[in-house]
Design a protein around this motif. Structure first.
Motif, short mmCIF file in Angstrom:
data_model
loop_
_atom_site.label_atom_id
_atom_site.label_comp_id
_atom_site.label_asym_id
_atom_site.label_seq_id
_atom_site.Cartn_x
_atom_site.Cartn_y
_atom_site.Cartn_z
N LEU A 1 -22.88 5.14 -23.02
CA LEU A 1 -22.27 6.02 -22.03
C LEU A 1 -21.73 5.23 -20.86
O LEU A 1 -22.33 4.25 -20.43
N GLU A 2 -20.59 5.67 -20.35
CA GLU A 2 -20.10 5.13 -19.08
C GLU A 2 -20.69 6.01 -17.99
O GLU A 2 -20.42 7.21 -17.92
N LEU A 3 -21.53 5.42 -17.15
CA LEU A 3 -22.28 6.19 -16.15
C LEU A 3 -21.44 6.44 -14.90
O LEU A 3 -20.51 5.67 -14.59
N ASP A 4 -21.78 7.51 -14.19
CA ASP A 4 -21.00 7.91 -13.01
C ASP A 4 -21.48 7.18 -11.75
O ASP A 4 -22.38 6.34 -11.78
N THR A 5 -20.86 7.54 -10.62
CA THR A 5 -21.18 6.88 -9.36
C THR A 5 -22.61 7.19 -8.89
O THR A 5 -23.22 6.38 -8.20
N ASN A 6 -23.12 8.36 -9.26
CA ASN A 6 -24.50 8.69 -8.90
C ASN A 6 -25.47 7.73 -9.57
O ASN A 6 -26.43 7.25 -8.95
N ALA A 7 -25.22 7.43 -10.86
CA ALA A 7 -26.06 6.48 -11.57
C ALA A 7 -25.94 5.09 -10.95
O ALA A 7 -26.93 4.35 -10.86
N GLU A 8 -24.74 4.74 -10.51
CA GLU A 8 -24.53 3.45 -9.85
C GLU A 8 -25.38 3.35 -8.58
O GLU A 8 -26.02 2.32 -8.31
N GLN A 9 -25.43 4.43 -7.81
CA GLN A 9 -26.22 4.44 -6.58
C GLN A 9 -27.72 4.34 -6.89
O GLN A 9 -28.46 3.64 -6.19
N LEU A 10 -28.16 5.04 -7.95
CA LEU A 10 -29.56 4.97 -8.35
C LEU A 10 -29.94 3.55 -8.75
O LEU A 10 -31.01 3.04 -8.38
N LEU A 11 -29.06 2.89 -9.48
CA LEU A 11 -29.32 1.52 -9.92
C LEU A 11 -29.34 0.55 -8.74
O LEU A 11 -30.16 -0.37 -8.70
N GLN A 12 -28.46 0.76 -7.79
CA GLN A 12 -28.46 -0.08 -6.60
C GLN A 12 -29.77 0.09 -5.82
O GLN A 12 -30.35 -0.89 -5.34
N SER A 13 -30.23 1.33 -5.73
CA SER A 13 -31.50 1.60 -5.04
C SER A 13 -32.67 0.96 -5.78
O SER A 13 -33.55 0.35 -5.17
#
Length: 317
Positions: free
Chosen positions: A225-237
């Motif tokens: 899956l290509e993840l959305d910006t919300n997933a990107e923020q979760l990963l950064q956190s």
């Protein structure tokens, strides 16, 4: 109080599956603590999945405790009567608030001759501190206030057998402010999530962990899956937290080593607030690699296979 509960469904001779169907027509006492975030065995997302009929068919984490809780209910109720002189009776029905139809109650007992009820519990010895003094665990307090909201009762008793050998009973008075709070959060949960079939945000509780494992037990090797910006923020956190946890782990090890150096050969030490021990102990483990090589049949016979889906991440290059 004036409020008298309606009878949604008699539970006399009601099959368990039918009981579950009616129970999911609203929110019960144990759901109240979960919605408020105080139930260690159930989270808001689990309540939501149950009410829309999509909860996976899994055994609860505390299945053994739940079983013995049901078995011991009659014993706890009889002991309550013996100790207090208050007679109790069963109310074999799913009760419903006359104004808020989504507020339901399956009560353990009602007190004969009084506008009061009784909730029967069993608890582990490890949880005995939660019952010290006048304390009642938050989830159970809300459960009893929920029952008072539905039935219009003036008070609710709670009796608990702790560790199989300590009996405690307490009286909980009706709290109108707390009841108003419960009605508010339950109404919001029912109308904004269950009715609209909009799941609440998942939390980090053990109940939510178990739900996720049950819903998605196996991965599909062919699916990406290509993840959305919300997933990107979760990963950064998560990435930032990982760095912070590594620093805390190093600091923790430093403090522990300093304490060990202070203790030296001593097994025990104490301060005004703490007692610390550093005891010698042995631990025996099986050399699984050697066993597999030299006794493969025995290894296979006693080998236990467990499934998991660990979540791992790294920064893309």
């Amino acid at each position: 109080m004036g409020v008298k509960a309606l009878v949604l469904k008699s539970t006399t001779n009601l099959e368990h599956e039918e009981w579950l169907k009616y129970r999911n027509k609203g929110l019960g006492g144990s759901d109240a603590g979960a919605i408020a975030g105080l139930n260690k065995w159930k989270s808001p997302i689990v309540v939501y999945m149950e009410k829309i009929g999509e909860a996976p068919d899994t055994k609860p984490t505390n299945e053994e405790a739940a079983y013995w809780g049901n078995v011991m209910e009659e014993t706890v109720a009889k002991e309550f009567t013996r100790r207090t002189g208050l007679k109790v009776r069963k109310r074999n029905a799913i009760l419903q608030h006359p104004e808020h139809e989504w507020m339901l109650a399956n009560v353990d007992r009602l007190i004969v001759g009084k506008n009061e009820g009784l909730e029967c519990k069993t608890a582990s010895e490890y949880l005995k501190d939660e019952w010290d003094g006048e304390e009642v665990p938050g989830a159970y307090l809300l459960q009893c206030q929920h029952y008072m909201a539905v039935t219009g009762a003036d008070a609710w008793w709670i009796a608990v057998l702790v560790g199989g050998n300590k009996y405690i009973y307490k009286k909980i008075k009706r709290d109108e402010e707390l009841i108003d709070y419960l009605i508010s959060i339950e109404k919001d949960f029912w109308n904004e999530h269950v009715v609209k079939q909009k799941p609440p945000e998942i939390d980090g509780s053990r109940a939510s962990n178990e739900l996720i494992k049950a819903m998605y037990p196996d991965s599909d090797p062919e699916l990406e899956l290509e993840l959305d910006t919300n997933a990107e923020q979760l990963l950064q956190s998560l990435n930032q937290m990982k760095d912070e946890m590594d620093e805390l782990k190093t600091l923790k090890s430093k403090y522990e080593n300093q304490l060990k150096q202070t203790l030296g050969d001593a097994e025990k030490g104490f301060t005004n607030q703490f007692i610390v021990t550093w005891k010698s102990q042995e631990r025996r483990t099986v050399d699984s690699k050697r066993l597999k090589k030299e006794k493969p049949d025995i290894y296979e016979a006693y080998c236990k296979v467990s499934k998991s889906r660990p979540l791992k991440f790294k920064e893309a290059k």
